[in-house]
Enzyme design. Structure first.
Site, PDB file in Angstrom:
ATOM      1  N   ASP A 281       0.861  -1.162   0.000  1.00  0.00           N
ATOM      2  CA  ASP A 281       0.000   0.000   0.000  1.00  0.00           C
ATOM      3  C   ASP A 281       0.905   1.222   0.000  1.00  0.00           C
ATOM      4  O   ASP A 281       2.111   1.122   0.218  1.00  0.00           O
ATOM      5  CB  ASP A 281      -0.936  -0.025   1.225  1.00  0.00           C
ATOM      6  CG  ASP A 281      -2.159   0.863   0.998  1.00  0.00           C
ATOM      7  OD1 ASP A 281      -3.169   0.668   1.685  1.00  0.00           O
ATOM      8  OD2 ASP A 281      -2.112   1.721   0.080  1.00  0.00           O
TER       9      ASP A 281
HETATM   10  C1  GLC Z   1      -4.381   4.400  -0.336  1.00  0.00           C
HETATM   11  C2  GLC Z   1      -5.193   3.169  -0.001  1.00  0.00           C
HETATM   12  C3  GLC Z   1      -5.197   2.144  -1.094  1.00  0.00           C
HETATM   13  C4  GLC Z   1      -5.033   2.852  -2.433  1.00  0.00           C
HETATM   14  C5  GLC Z   1      -3.634   3.440  -2.447  1.00  0.00           C
HETATM   15  C6  GLC Z   1      -3.366   4.250  -3.725  1.00  0.00           C
HETATM   16  O1  GLC Z   1      -3.872   5.012   0.798  1.00  0.00           O
HETATM   17  O2  GLC Z   1      -4.964   2.525   1.238  1.00  0.00           O
HETATM   18  O3  GLC Z   1      -6.433   1.423  -1.033  1.00  0.00           O
HETATM   19  O4  GLC Z   1      -5.217   1.940  -3.498  1.00  0.00           O
HETATM   20  O5  GLC Z   1      -3.354   4.221  -1.298  1.00  0.00           O
HETATM   21  O6  GLC Z   1      -4.145   5.411  -3.713  1.00  0.00           O
END
Ligand code: GLC
Length: 743
Positions: A281
């Protein structure tokens, strides 16, 4: 890589070299779409230089990032979530990465123009539809818009179990039951990937709340984990075959998910034989060798991490032997495998026109299938006999509410009601231009339908007193990066009570992301849960309220009568002030309705509940067993005067002789059907039950164990409304942990 693939490849290389065929002919095997994905991936990795492998596993943000000032390569799609440069020499395209599970999102960190795309309803509505085929269609639509926007990786597949009713991202997930969540999310992933692009499944694992998401440790025993959240991921991976999995921010049993050998290697790659790759993430990486050796395959958007952990530090770690070369090869191989297995490599994306009306129709159908009728004291469906309606609140004259955070999709016009909520992250509150008021007016041409914004409860009550019927739209915004309580905000409870006191024929339409408390429930004549209903939400709400389509959604989450009924009455970590804390999931696998059944407590509305505009009778189920798998067949009859959608549910639980004492709850959802039946029609249903739903996970034996004995099979209209039961004897059985992997 399977031994077959490596043997095949070695022989073909040897054969080629022996024949004097130029090495390039054989070693460009990866370009041959007729070859299996694992053979192609092996050949491709063997052709890569070390620099190319290191490039593939090191991601950038796709937009301007303020901290530190960082501009991605010009090839990135500005306003997107991520980007990884391609390797033209090998035919590897850049990875253009977009959020998310509800459609093509725009990241607001950049000054980029918004991508105005189509928003599906919240994924919780897909779960409420109990309709995997519809979830597939929704995924196929947003995946097509992603492809036509130049993206080949879509960060969909949110499936963390709804353990926390106050969770800010519940609207992005698929409720509290592993089988239901896996069925709809697995289908959505398959739909996205049907466009020849990669979908993720996320957030692996136990990201059930936003409070302390970067520091919390979700603590749970292996057996309970395997029978709850991990089972949702396992079943969804089998059904949807996601090219990538995204590891979560939080820790699991004290170890960060993105450096958890237990999660990423033991469970995901060994037990489930997962062949895709693990991406982090955004900001979830905390080490180089620990993460790499635990099974992380790609660092996403490295500027979100405290510092880069892959890239140069990974190169150095390999040089120093802290990360084996074979591990780096495996990272690259997994990414390559996903590119071949999903069709990404052979079908380069290109920007193309989008049929937004066709997309909107898919979103509307998804909303209609997920809207849940919770109460109807003779006021719905609205008929032409209702001549004067007052519609109140939630900007129902302009549109419908969306959830916040990285999954926010901006519609044509960017926002039907600008300026609401935080204007920076994780806002703004976006309203989609699908007006319930306009849709009701066109559906009821003979009625006077007026609108008040609801700011003045007295004025709203006075208007309601003069109308035949009042409809109050009550919205609770929820978002990534923040949890919320279960009370409707902004004085809506008082507004509803005032309107209902002025007109007994008051209907409440909820737009929100999960359970809410309803202190006014006994005063409202009708209650409809519309979730965040997406780009066609206004029309969908009107069609359900007027009976143009039956209310066919059923609750994918238990609505509690009070916080005291919850496994965690106080939201964990509320007073942690940013310091690490543990969330002790001592309820184990007893999530949602299982917790309520185990404790014999009565919720406000149970899992699986939802009214139709007609009524059904349920026949006695018959149960057959073959090789440990149950098949349950039964009839359902529409006993009413109008067509309607039946959603019969099958629950199983141990009775005599089986190990009831070992189960997390008296029963589990084991399957369901959904069909529209005409008045008087009887329909036969058949449900096949996965053996894992009769089993417990034995961590010592690393196996699913079914105890021999009698099991009760219940046919019901919800988890608290069993209409018929049958008994069946099941032989003892044991299934090795990896015996279900079909990757
Ligand atoms: C965010 C989320 C994730 C998302 C990623 C890219 O903080 O936790 O679900 O796909 O970052 O935006």
């Amino acid at each position: 890589m399977s031994s077959h693939a490596s043997r095949f490849l070695k022989w073909s290389l040897l054969f080629g070299l022996t024949l004097g065929v130029s090495a390039t002919a054989e070693t460009t095997l990866w370009r041959d779409p007729a070859q299996p994905a694992d053979v192609r991936a092996e050949a491709l990795v063997q052709a890569m230089t070390q620099d190319e492998k290191l490039q593939l596993v090191f991601g950038q943000f796709g937009s301007v990032q303020k901290r530190p000032a960082f501009y991605p390569a010009v090839e990135a799609r500005m306003g997107s979530a991520g980007y990884v440069p391609g390797i033209a020499r090998l035919g590897i395209p850049p990875q253009w990465i977009t959020d998310a599970g509800l459609g093509v999102a725009t990241q607001r960190q950049s000054a980029a123009p918004y991508r105005e795309r189509t928003a599906l309803p919240g994924s919780i509505a897909a779960a409420a539809s109990f309709d995997p085929a519809m979830a597939y269609r929704g995924g196929a639509m947003i995946g097509a818009e992603a492809r036509a926007s130049g993206f080949n990786v879509m960060l969909g597949g949110g499936i963390d179990l709804l353990r926390e009713p106050r969770g800010g991202r519940n609207f992005e997930y698929a409720g509290e039951d592993p089988l239901l969540a896996a069925s709809v999310v697995g289908a959505a992933i398959a739909g996205i990937q049907s466009n020849g692009i990669i979908s993720t499944i996320k957030h692996f694992a136990f990201n059930a709340q936003e409070t302390g998401r970067m520091v919390a440790s979700a603590d749970i025993a292996d057996s309970a984990a395997r029978m709850s959240d991990l089972l949702a991921f396992e079943l969804a991976i089998e059904k949807g075959k996601p090219g990538a999995a995204m590891c979560a921010y939080n820790r699991v049993n004290t170890v960060y998910a993105c450096e958890s050998d237990y999660l990423l290697t033991t469970v995901l790659k060994n037990d489930w034989r997962y062949r895709g790759y693990v991406m982090s993430d955004w900001g979830a990486v905390h080490s180089t060798e620990k993460a790499a050796n635990a099974g992380l395959d790609q660092e996403s958007a490295y500027t979100f991490d405290a510092k880069p952990f892959f890239g140069a530090p990974l190169r150095q770690a390999v040089i120093e032997g802290k990360v084996p070369q074979a591990r780096l090869d495996d990272m690259a191989r997994r990414i390559a495998y996903a590119m071949f297995a999903t069709g990404l490599y052979d079908n380069p994306v290109a920007e193309a026109p989008i049929d937004f009306e066709a997309s909107r129709k898919v979103a509307q159908a998804a909303a209609e299938g997920g809207i849940v009728l919770l109460k109807n004291a003779g006021v719905l469906p609205l008929t032409s006999s209702v001549k004067h309606i007052v519609v109140i609140g939630s900007h129902a004259d302009k549109g419908v509410m969306s959830g916040g955070g990285s999954s926010t999709v901006f519609p044509q016009g960017v926002n039907a009601v600008p300026g609401i909520g935080p204007q920076g992250w994780p806002g703004p509150v976006v309203f989609l231009p699908s007006s319930p008021l306009a849709a009701l007016k066109s559906a009821l041409p003979g009625a006077t339908v007026e609108y008040l914004d609801g700011a003045d409860a007295k004025a709203a009550a006075a208007a309601a007193a003069k109308a035949d019927l009042a409809i109050v739209f009550a919205s609770q915004w929820s978002t990534e990066d923040a949890d919320h309580d279960l009370n409707l905000p902004d004085g809506l409870d008082d507004l509803i009570a005032a309107v209902a006191a002025a007109n007994a024929k008051t209907v409440v339409v909820l737009q929100n992301g999960g359970p809410v408390l309803m202190p006014w429930l006994d005063k409202a004549a009708g209650v409809v849960e519309a979730w965040f209903p997406g780009a066609g939400g206004g029309e969908a709400i009107a069609r359900v309220l007027t009976g143009a389509v039956d209310a066919s959604g059923r609750l994918p989450v238990t609505f509690p009568a009070s916080l005291a009924q919850l496994a965690h009455p106080a939201l964990p970590g509320t007073d942690a002030n940013g310091k690490p804390f543990a969330i002790e999931y001592t309820e184990g696998a007893a999530v949602g309705y299982k917790w309520f059944a185990k404790n014999r407590s009565t919720p406000l509305f149970p899992f699986g509940f939802g009214l139709s505009y007609t009524h059904f009778s349920y026949g006695k189920p018959s149960v057959a067993t073959k090789d440990g798998r149950l098949t349950v067949t039964f009839d359902v009859t529409n006993t009413g005067k109008r067509a309607g959608a039946a959603v019969p549910q099958i629950y199983v639980g141990p009775a005599a002789g089986a190990d009831a004492a070992q189960w997390e709850a008296p029963f589990r959802l084991a399957g369901w059907g959904k069909a529209v039946l005409q008045p008087g029609e009887t329909r036969a249903f058949s449900v096949s039950v996965d053996p894992r739903l009769l089993a417990r996970f034995d961590s010592a034996a690393r196996a699913w164990t079914v105890s021999g004995g009698t099991y009760t099979v219940s046919l019901g209209a919800s988890a608290a409304d069993f209409r018929q039961t049958a008994s069946v004897h099941v032989d003892a059985a044991l299934y090795a942990v990896d015996s279900f992997a079909k990757q």
